[in-house]
Design a protein around this motif. Structure first.
Motif, PDB file in Angstrom:
ATOM      1  N   LEU A  78       0.985   4.238   7.973  1.00 37.38           N
ATOM      2  CA  LEU A  78      -0.415   4.503   7.362  1.00 37.38           C
ATOM      3  C   LEU A  78      -0.923   3.380   6.507  1.00 37.38           C
ATOM      4  CD1 LEU A  78      -2.720   6.315   6.561  1.00 37.38           C
ATOM      5  CD2 LEU A  78      -1.460   7.005   4.685  1.00 37.38           C
ATOM      6  N   PHE A  79       0.131   2.926   5.706  1.00 39.76           N
ATOM      7  CA  PHE A  79      -0.298   1.709   4.827  1.00 39.76           C
ATOM      8  C   PHE A  79      -0.504   0.528   5.537  1.00 39.76           C
ATOM      9  CE2 PHE A  79       0.457   2.794   0.175  1.00 39.76           C
ATOM     10  CZ  PHE A  79       0.681   4.359   0.395  1.00 39.76           C
ATOM     11  N   THR A  80      -0.041   0.169   6.878  1.00 39.23           N
ATOM     12  CA  THR A  80       0.008  -1.037   7.556  1.00 39.23           C
ATOM     13  C   THR A  80      -1.330  -1.044   8.463  1.00 39.23           C
ATOM     14  OG1 THR A  80       1.824  -0.453   8.909  1.00 39.23           O
ATOM     15  CG2 THR A  80       2.260  -1.803   7.032  1.00 39.23           C
ATOM     16  N   LEU A  85      -4.231   1.395   8.585  1.00 39.38           N
ATOM     17  CA  LEU A  85      -5.484   1.880   8.181  1.00 39.38           C
ATOM     18  C   LEU A  85      -6.246   0.478   7.557  1.00 39.38           C
ATOM     19  CD1 LEU A  85      -6.690   4.550   7.164  1.00 39.38           C
ATOM     20  CD2 LEU A  85      -6.264   3.959   5.043  1.00 39.38           C
ATOM     21  N   GLY A  86      -7.503   0.557   8.220  1.00 41.31           N
ATOM     22  CA  GLY A  86      -8.316  -0.819   8.176  1.00 41.31           C
ATOM     23  C   GLY A  86      -9.675  -0.247   7.207  1.00 41.31           C
ATOM     24  N   PHE A 145      -4.642   0.490   0.793  1.00 38.35           N
ATOM     25  CA  PHE A 145      -4.608   1.073   1.909  1.00 38.35           C
ATOM     26  C   PHE A 145      -5.517   0.353   3.100  1.00 38.35           C
ATOM     27  CE2 PHE A 145      -2.653   5.545   1.465  1.00 38.35           C
ATOM     28  CZ  PHE A 145      -2.305   5.290   0.124  1.00 38.35           C
ATOM     29  N   THR A 146      -6.404  -0.179   2.593  1.00 45.45           N
ATOM     30  CA  THR A 146      -7.036  -0.909   3.799  1.00 45.45           C
ATOM     31  C   THR A 146      -6.974  -2.340   3.912  1.00 45.45           C
ATOM     32  OG1 THR A 146      -8.961  -1.512   2.011  1.00 45.45           O
ATOM     33  CG2 THR A 146      -9.112   0.370   3.684  1.00 45.45           C
ATOM     34  N   LEU A 149      -3.549  -4.080   3.054  1.00 43.60           N
ATOM     35  CA  LEU A 149      -2.003  -4.187   3.459  1.00 43.60           C
ATOM     36  C   LEU A 149      -1.786  -4.282   4.905  1.00 43.60           C
ATOM     37  CD1 LEU A 149       0.895  -4.516   1.770  1.00 43.60           C
ATOM     38  CD2 LEU A 149       1.194  -2.070   2.457  1.00 43.60           C
TER      39      LEU A 149
END
Ligand SMILES: Nc1nc2c(ncn2[C@@H]2O[C@H](COP(=O)(O)OP(=O)(O)O)[C@@H](O)[C@H]2O)c(=O)[nH]1
Ligand SMILES: Nc1nc2c(ncn2[C@@H]2O[C@H](COP(=O)(O)OP(=O)(O)O)[C@@H](O)[C@H]2O)c(=O)[nH]1
Ligand SMILES: [Mn+2]
Ligand SMILES: [Mn+2]
Lengths: 313, 313
Positions: A139-141, A143-144, B140-141, B143
């Motif tokens: 998720l952390f890497t 999600l844009g 979150f957006t 990384l």
């Protein structure tokens, strides 16, 4: 001078998060969906089902995370083969916007992934903490700033309506889970049958809340174990084919088998706790955390998705 | 056919998180650093200080999030101007790898950002919850799978050693905060002076833990208020110029003014809780969450960074 060693200026990107909408009509509104799958085994039926999704593929990014084990290497190779086939040689309409494959940097805690072994109560806490970390890494890497929705889809989900994303989004809710069933050979009926699969979708009970109160700070409450009856209302058992397929009910715990989430929920910080959070972890802990952030999870008890047939001991 | 409407195949990306190292020598090892700044005001000194960082700029990505207020619009314009100047017209070595500017999709809770108003005890909970959400949205957006380190740097940090990143990483720790001071005009001395600034860097006390035990589930414990003495050990007061500058001490709470974090800590799920988490929120809650995930925050009491001069009521 335009010639020579002068490099082009590095990218500067502006994003207005206000413009990233999440509506009940995401396809019409061209909303980007990120489908995230933690994967230990590759099922061809999973990939075929993905390809059948009617949501415009050019709006879909796929993200995978696989462990660095022998099993994970095999699954990566199989996945890679299908990815290449679709993205390079498949028909235009099948191709996804982009695909990110991550290999995780920590070992899964259990050697055996056999279903009996996986479900043993004492193994669940460690196993689900590892799952939570895998989900968070993914998720952390991936999600844009332009992602509107995140669809969590387990690698063993092999049968969904092609309109899955549209159907879940149509509810106008922020965290939505359908009801997951597993096909299996029923020796009593001597025929194929199906049984409820995901026991992490539930509404809380007074019993469960009382149990939690008496627990040590690091204990967790797990669902679906005879040793630990919680008397929670399990969505798995609420399925009724006679009822309205788009009915929604509020949930306090959710599973990650098939789970649609507005990206804004994750952006607020809702993740998968790998530690006991109100005595819950992973996807159930996520539901609780989302609630703490003001987002209400819902379930669709009469909307079915199908899980791979795996022998259960 | 290479001509006509046939689009190039969409990107497929593989990342092995194992290969994303975080070492005490990040520059030599070409490790990517993501500098994240939530920003309501733009200080030219902040930008000038960034430019002076000796860490290879081509390994640095900058991420900003600004509110959609009049103040936020002004700060965005000022930031945008400097970004363009550096990235398009500045010397090659000044240019950063990439820059992402986000505008947040929720309103900040307080109209006034005057320092007296900002620090009022009763306003802090709401304010810090909003800050937490802004930090999470940014994190979150931005990384990515190749990020090794995240440096949280507040917009009002205007004076750091150029070797800041290298110095903090050198400790071989995973979550590291230096000691933040604010320059101000001291009328008593009739001269410029400095005072400790960040009271969120602390070691727990029995008093604070006892206070937390007696609190309601949604109450939070805030540092630096006479009304609520906690007797925690505040790193702000431990500065001693005679001591070893690279000394580290374990911390239980951290501030976000200047905070270096291994990306793996965030990938495990450590974020900034916008809800009371063990009676802590935002960066202090982050420290507690990181600890729950097995990561120990440390502080460098004798390593100073400088904060903007703002009149305090
Ligand atoms: N990356 C990664 N994926 C995992 C790991 N363990 C399970 N998975 C995947 O996570 C999802 C849920 O796990 P599964 O074993 O099916 O859990 P169950 O459905 O609760 O029995 C599936 O898609 C698995 O392939 C792990 O350690 N690492
Ligand atoms: N995006 C965003 N940034 C904020 C908001 N409030 C404060 N900031 C920034 O967050 C950082 C810390 O806030 P500040 O007001 O300086 O807090 P203090 O140092 O605790 O007084 C600074 O960089 C601010 O510019 C907000 O509502 N939205
Ligand atoms: Mn499964
Ligand atoms: Mn500040």
């Amino acid at each position: 001078s335009r010639s020579g060693s002068f490099k082009k200026p590095p990218p500067i990107a502006h994003y207005n998060l206000n413009n990233v909408t999440t509506t009940p009509h995401p396809a019409e509104n061209r909303e980007n969906v990120l489908i995230l799958t933690p994967m230990t085994r590759f099922y061809q039926e999973y990939w075929d089902n993905l390809l059948r999704l009617s949501y415009p593929h050019e709006l879909i990014t796929l993200g995978f995370i696989l462990p660095k084990t022998k099993e994970g290497n095999q699954a990566t190779a199989a996945l890679q083969k299908q990815v290449t086939k679709t993205q390079k040689y498949g028909p235009e309409k099948d191709r996804f916007k982009s695909i990110i494959i991550l290999r995780q940097d920590f070992d899964p805690p259990l050697a055996s992934q056999a279903e009996a072994e996986r479900h043993k109560l004492e193994n669940q806490k460690i196993r689900r903490a590892a799952m939570a970390k895998a989900r968070n890494s993914l998720l952390f890497t991936t999600l844009g700033p332009l992602t509107s929705w995140v669809l969590w889809l387990d690698a063993d989900v092999i049968e969904t309506p092609p309109t899955l994303i549209q159907d879940l989004a149509r509810t106008n809710e922020s965290i939505i889970v359908p009801n997951c069933f597993q096909r299996f050979w029923n020796p009593e009926k001597n025929a194929m049958d199906e049984r409820p699969y995901d026991f992490n979708n539930w509404q809380d009970s007074d019993t469960a809340l009382e149990m939690a109160k008496k627990m040590g700070p690091d204990d967790i409450l797990l669902e679906g174990y005879k040793e630990l009856p919680t008397y929670r209302t399990l969505m798995a058992y609420l399925y009724d084919p006679a009822k309205y397929r788009f009915e929604t009910i509020p949930l306090d715990g959710v599973g990650g088998t098939t789970l649609l989430v507005k990206a804004a929920v994750h952006r607020d910080g809702a993740m998968f706790p790998a530690f006991p959070f109100y005595h819950l972890i992973e996807t159930e802990g996520f539901a609780k955390m989302a609630k703490r952030l003001g987002w209400q999870p819902v379930g669709m008890p009469h909307y079915k998705v199908g899980y791979a047939t795996v022998a259960r001991a």
